[in-house]
Scaffold this active site. Structure first.
Site, mmCIF file in Angstrom:
data_model
loop_
_atom_site.group_PDB
_atom_site.id
_atom_site.type_symbol
_atom_site.label_atom_id
_atom_site.label_comp_id
_atom_site.label_asym_id
_atom_site.label_seq_id
_atom_site.Cartn_x
_atom_site.Cartn_y
_atom_site.Cartn_z
ATOM 1 N N CYS A 446 21.759 -35.851 -0.281
ATOM 2 C CA CYS A 446 21.914 -36.877 0.992
ATOM 3 C C CYS A 446 20.804 -37.146 1.533
ATOM 4 O O CYS A 446 19.892 -36.078 2.113
ATOM 5 C CB CYS A 446 23.175 -36.093 1.704
ATOM 6 S SG CYS A 446 23.513 -37.159 3.166
ATOM 7 N N CYS A 518 29.880 -44.616 -7.693
ATOM 8 C CA CYS A 518 29.124 -45.604 -7.366
ATOM 9 C C CYS A 518 28.311 -45.471 -6.133
ATOM 10 O O CYS A 518 28.972 -45.878 -4.908
ATOM 11 C CB CYS A 518 29.782 -46.882 -7.424
ATOM 12 S SG CYS A 518 28.884 -48.291 -7.416
#
Length: 538
Positions: A446, A518
């Site tokens: 992240c 995605c």
């Protein structure tokens, strides 16, 4: 009794929560494994062969056809043990969730199996024993690896002895007949645990072996090779040694005696059969893990069937009840054809179903009590309240791991584009992400907090204009939410540590997962292979 690639990844130690001692009782964090589901499908096919055709013929074709007799059901249980360990390792919050799931499944499978036994199909339904074995798994879930394998070995000897003593001293009770809903409660309890066709002290052995295997790194070629070589060796040697001992002591008679312990005949419950069947199950599992990786697209229909194993198993009982004459045959060729047709139809149906849904009809029903309980637990502790210190968060982190920052602090730390995507749920332009087409090994984390998200090996070219992955690194990496913005029904993916928006997941990915994560490139950073993953602090 779901899908994914055989490539599995274990998150780096500094992104895993929980004490280091848990490593002795938890498998590496991973999602569904195609090879495990393939083995489950083969177990279903083997049981179909037993239930559809002859198993007592002495000619070559009959003996080949009956190879799965007494072995397929052991494979079914061993794979269940693997699944238990994978389920127990799927959340870093510990084993509480796994215990609840096992308890719910035991509570549902036991009555379901007893009710199904009332049908006219002439099959000894294994589901009640499955429920009892889940309770056994619940009891031993925290046993260290060595203790688990030792207990399995002890049961391989003591389980048959307990069953033999029952046959010798209480033959009327230990008659191995089917246990059904209409039986007296005492009869059901005794039959499911000790005296029925699947006595728990015997059948717990393959379950525990499967749990031990499930704690290993199933991606490792060395493990897969060991399963094939050692499993195949045990499958051959155990019956052979049993025959040698029988030759030395004398063949068992018609009634139960201590010589009965040398029997290797299917479902004799004796050590040569039990050990040989466990060995053959390990052999099939090792091959399945290898084949599912090497031929993922080819094996996907069978993998999908394995993910709907409970639905298919119950379905074949209903078919036998309603149309036994159409599927059963004493002719080997005809029975084999019926099995192939049933497997083919089931695989096609499972593939179509998995294109739309993540779980099979009955597989999803098993999770209903768990989902309801989880919703109640969330409601009780507050939908938006932060967990108390040390309390488990949905993503698997504790209060010390979850990153809570003010909006002002996020604006200060992130670039305007990062803030727009990560904190305002924006989307970068298609085709402009920096990770499009990259193939560098390592881990994607992240961009906001450093939480490990995806293994680079799960990345694939989707042609959508955004980097796509077949599966997340662990179940604790992300959280998923319903998203009906812009008039579309989608599933949003957020970082489980800092709640930042990452992208969406769609059910149109490649096999065997069928998923396409995605992602926005700007929402991630790439950490090279061998480089440390550093979490961002508050």
């Amino acid at each position: 009794m779901g899908a994914q690639t055989g490539s599995m990844t274990t998150p780096p130690r500094d992104v895993r929560s929980g004490p280091a001692t848990d490593a002795t009782v938890l498998a590496p964090r991973m999602r569904r494994i195609g090879g495990v589901d393939l083995a489950r499908a083969l177990a279903i096919a083997g049981m179909l062969a037993v239930h559809f055709g002859p198993t007592g013929l002495s000619d070559l074709s009959g003996r080949i056809y009956a190879l799965s007799h007494g072995r397929a059901s052991i494979l079914f249980v061993l794979v269940a043990g693997v699944g238990v360990s994978l389920m127990a390792a799927s959340r870093t919050s510990g084993l509480a969730d796994a215990r609840l799931k096992l308890a719910f499944r035991a509570a549902l499978l036991l009555p379901l199996g007893l009710l199904l036994q009332e049908l006219d199909h002439r099959v000894l339904v294994i589901l009640p024993t499955y429920g009892a074995l889940f309770l056994v798994a619940l009891a031993v879930l925290r046993l260290p690896d060595r203790a688990l394998l030792t207990l399995a070995g002890v049961l391989c000897l003591l389980g048959p002895i307990v069953f033999l003593l029952g046959m010798m001293h209480a033959p009327d009770a230990f008659d191995r007949r089917a246990i059904a809903w209409s039986d007296e409660p005492a009869r059901i309890l005794l039959g499911v645990t000790l005296s029925g066709p699947y006595p728990v002290p015997v059948w717990a052995a393959p379950l525990l072996v499967g749990m031990w295997i499930g704690r290993r790194d199933l991606r490792a070629p060395r493990l897969r090779g060991a399963l094939v070589l050692v499993g195949g060796g045990v499958a051959v040697l155990a019956p052979f040694v049993g025959s040698l001992v029988a030759a030395a002591l004398g063949e068992p008679g018609a009634g139960p005696s201590w010589r009965t312990l040398t029997l290797a005949t299917p479902h004799s419950q004796m050590p040569p059969w039990l050990l040989g069947s466990i060995g053959s199950a390990a052999f099939v599992l090792g091959l399945s893990l290898t084949i599912a990786d090497a031929f993922a697209r080819v094996t996907w229909p069978l993998v999908a069937l394995g993910q709907l194993a409970l639905t298919v198993y119950v379905g074949h009982l209903v078919v036998l009840h309603a149309a036994s004459d159409l599927v059963r045959s004493r002719d080997v060729a005809e029975a084999a054809r019926n099995v192939l047709v049933f497997v083919a139809v089931s695989a096609i149906a499972a593939t179509v179903w998995r294109a739309r849904f993540r779980r099979g009809p009955l597989e999803g029903a098993l999770d209903v009590p768990w989902l309801v309980t989880r919703a109640v637990r969330r409601r009780l502790r507050g939908a938006v309240a932060a967990p108390a210190e040390g309390e488990s968060h949905e993503g698997g982190q504790t209060m010390n791991d979850v990153l809570h920052l003010s909006d002002e602090e996020w604006r200060r730390r992130l670039t305007p584009e990062e803030y727009r995507v990560l904190r305002q749920h924006g989307t970068e332009r298609a085709g402009e992400g920096c990770f499009l087409g990259t193939k560098d090994p390592g881990t994607y984390v992240c961009a906001a907090c450093g939480n490990a998200l995806f293994a680079a090996g799960e990345k694939f070219e989707s042609g959508t204009g955004w980097p796509s992955f077949t599966q997340v690194l662990t179940d604790a990496s992300v959280r998923e939410y319903s998203d009906d913005s812009f008039g579309m029904a989608r599933v949003e993916v957020r970082c489980a540590r800092c709640d930042s928006h990452l992208g969406h997941v769609f059910p149109d990915g490649p096999p065997p997962t069928g998923l396409r994560y995605c992602m926005n490139s700007v929402a991630m950073r790439h950490v090279g292979e061998g480089q440390p993953i550093v979490l961002v602090d508050a």
